[in-house]
Design a protein around this motif. Structure first.
Motif: not given
Length: 73
Positions: A49-66
């Motif tokens: 979980r900590l590895e996944k959170e660190a990965e997500e923090a390093a590569n934030p996902v930008v929501p796309t506008k539909k």
């Protein structure tokens, strides 16, 4: 001298307290093994979980506008 011949073929009676002690020791060993496995699993899941959170923090996902969905005719 005791009669050894009779004792060779007859099982000695076991003390019920000894059997209870054996059962207690066996059950405690099983419980300790399960607890150790649970702690190990929890630590592994926390690390993942900590590895996944660190990965997500390093590569934030930008929501796309539909846009609006088109209606079919």
């Amino acid at each position: 001298m005791k009669d050894v011949g009779n004792r060779l073929f007859k099982a000695e009676k076991k003390n019920p307290a000894d059997r209870a002690d054996q059962a207690t020791l066996a059950s405690r060993a099983i419980i300790e093994q399960e607890a150790a496995a649970r702690v190990k699993k929890t630590a592994r899941l926390k690390q993942m979980r900590l590895e996944k959170e660190a990965e997500e923090a390093a590569n934030p996902v930008v929501p796309t506008k539909k846009g609006k969905a088109q209606k079919r005719k």
